[in-house]
Design an enzyme around this catalytic site. Structure first.
Site, PDB file in Angstrom:
ATOM      1  N   HIS A  27      30.643  39.885 -28.351  1.00  0.00           N
ATOM      2  CA  HIS A  27      31.542  39.120 -27.486  1.00  0.00           C
ATOM      3  C   HIS A  27      32.909  38.946 -28.151  1.00  0.00           C
ATOM      4  CE1 HIS A  27      27.754  37.076 -25.692  1.00  0.00           C
ATOM      5  NE2 HIS A  27      28.306  37.787 -24.714  1.00  0.00           N
ATOM      6  N   ASP A  68      27.169  31.352 -22.620  1.00  0.00           N
ATOM      7  CA  ASP A  68      27.410  32.561 -21.829  1.00  0.00           C
ATOM      8  C   ASP A  68      27.302  32.333 -20.329  1.00  0.00           C
ATOM      9  OD1 ASP A  68      27.946  34.271 -23.970  1.00  0.00           O
ATOM     10  OD2 ASP A  68      25.810  34.307 -24.449  1.00  0.00           O
ATOM     11  N   CYS A  88      28.106  29.621 -29.183  1.00  0.00           N
ATOM     12  CA  CYS A  88      27.149  30.066 -28.141  1.00  0.00           C
ATOM     13  C   CYS A  88      26.188  28.973 -27.695  1.00  0.00           C
ATOM     14  CB  CYS A  88      26.260  31.194 -28.640  1.00  0.00           C
ATOM     15  SG  CYS A  88      27.099  32.475 -29.515  1.00  0.00           S
TER      16      CYS A  88
HETATM   17  N1  GLY Z   1      21.124  37.622 -28.101  1.00  0.00           N
HETATM   18  C1  GLY Z   1      22.343  37.131 -27.563  1.00  0.00           C
HETATM   19  C2  GLY Z   1      22.711  37.922 -26.359  1.00  0.00           C
HETATM   20  O1  GLY Z   1      22.581  39.099 -26.441  1.00  0.00           O
HETATM   21  O2  GLY Z   1      23.092  37.451 -25.329  1.00  0.00           O
END
Ligand code: GLY
Length: 252
Positions: A159, A65, A246
């Site tokens: 996402h 992310d 991720c």
């Molecule tokens: N727990 C993953 C996120 O919310 O970024």
């Protein structure tokens, strides 16, 4: 292929959750599963680069992310959850050893989990984490690099890459309840089994597609489409609303 990874925080149980109910999470079990994940990356040909642990950041294992990495440039994101913004400086420092690094600036926000890269197109999910300014900023930063940015609606999941993943060279695996399959016209579309809505997030490296062991029916569908797969148990990380893409940032 280089894989940037970060170990599981002992505070994982206090992670951000958007669409899931909070369940007890065993950080030691999550760390074991993460170790198996990193070993699988190595077996598939990746060299691992471990970033400094950030025990005080519950979601820091979900390193995807924090950046969008292309061949010529890396964009460090401004994560949509304010609790995650302190994860980015160490990612920027690591990426600077490999790429020219640019940043998404406020008020833009963008999570790497919303960015699906297919050839010269970046589909960017208009999720609760990624706003219009973040998408516009990404477009401005990448336009000189010949990359097209396409804002993509999603619903029901965190996402864009919870809803769809790319299986090179020509396939997307997706949940049609969460993202419109017609967006991916020209690609072969495989749908997840409807009993496994979270199964779309896979990670393909060197011709092998990693898929969560939690989704055997979808795995069968993907295999039936002629894709070589390998199942991995990441169930403890799923409780934290995490999945396979991720947990790494891949650099060619
Ligand atoms: N727990 C993953 C996120 O919310 O970024």
């Amino acid at each position: 292929m280089l894989a940037l990874v970060r170990e599981v925080s002992p505070a994982l149980g206090r992670c951000e959750l958007t669409h899931l109910e909070r369940l007890p999470i065993d950080p030691a079990r999550a760390a074991d599963q993460h170790r198996d994940y990193t070993r699988a990356l190595q077996t598939l040909g990746c060299t691992l680069e471990w970033l400094p642990a950030l025990p005080e950041y519950p979601d820091s294992v979900f390193i995807e992310d924090t950046a969008v990495v292309l061949d010529a440039i890396a964009v460090v994101t401004r994560p949509g959850a304010s609790s995650r913004r302190g994860e980015t400086p160490s990612v920027a420092a690591a990426l600077e050893r490999h790429r020219r690094v640019v940043h998404i600036a406020a008020p833009g926000s963008l999570d790497g989990g919303d960015v699906l890269h297919v050839d010269r197109t970046l589909y960017v999910g208009t999720s609760a984490r990624t706003n219009a300014q973040g998408i516009a900023e990404l477009e401005r930063l990448l336009q000189p690099h010949g990359q097209r940015v396409r804002a993509t609606a999603l619903q029901g999941c965190l996402h864009l890459k919870s809803a769809v993943s790319f299986i090179p060279p020509d396939t997307v695996l997706l949940n049609p309840a969460w993202v419109d399959p017609t967006v991916f016209a020209g690609l072969r579309v495989v749908a997840v089994d409807e009993r496994e809505p979270y199964a779309a997030n896979t990670l393909t490296i060197g011709g092998t597609t990693l898929i969560s062991a939690a989704y055997p029916r979808t795995r069968q569908r993907v295999e039936a489409a002629g894709v070589r797969t390998q199942a991995l148990d990441v169930g403890e990380l799923h409780k934290a609303e995490g999945a396979l893409t991720c947990m790494s940032l891949l650099l060619e």
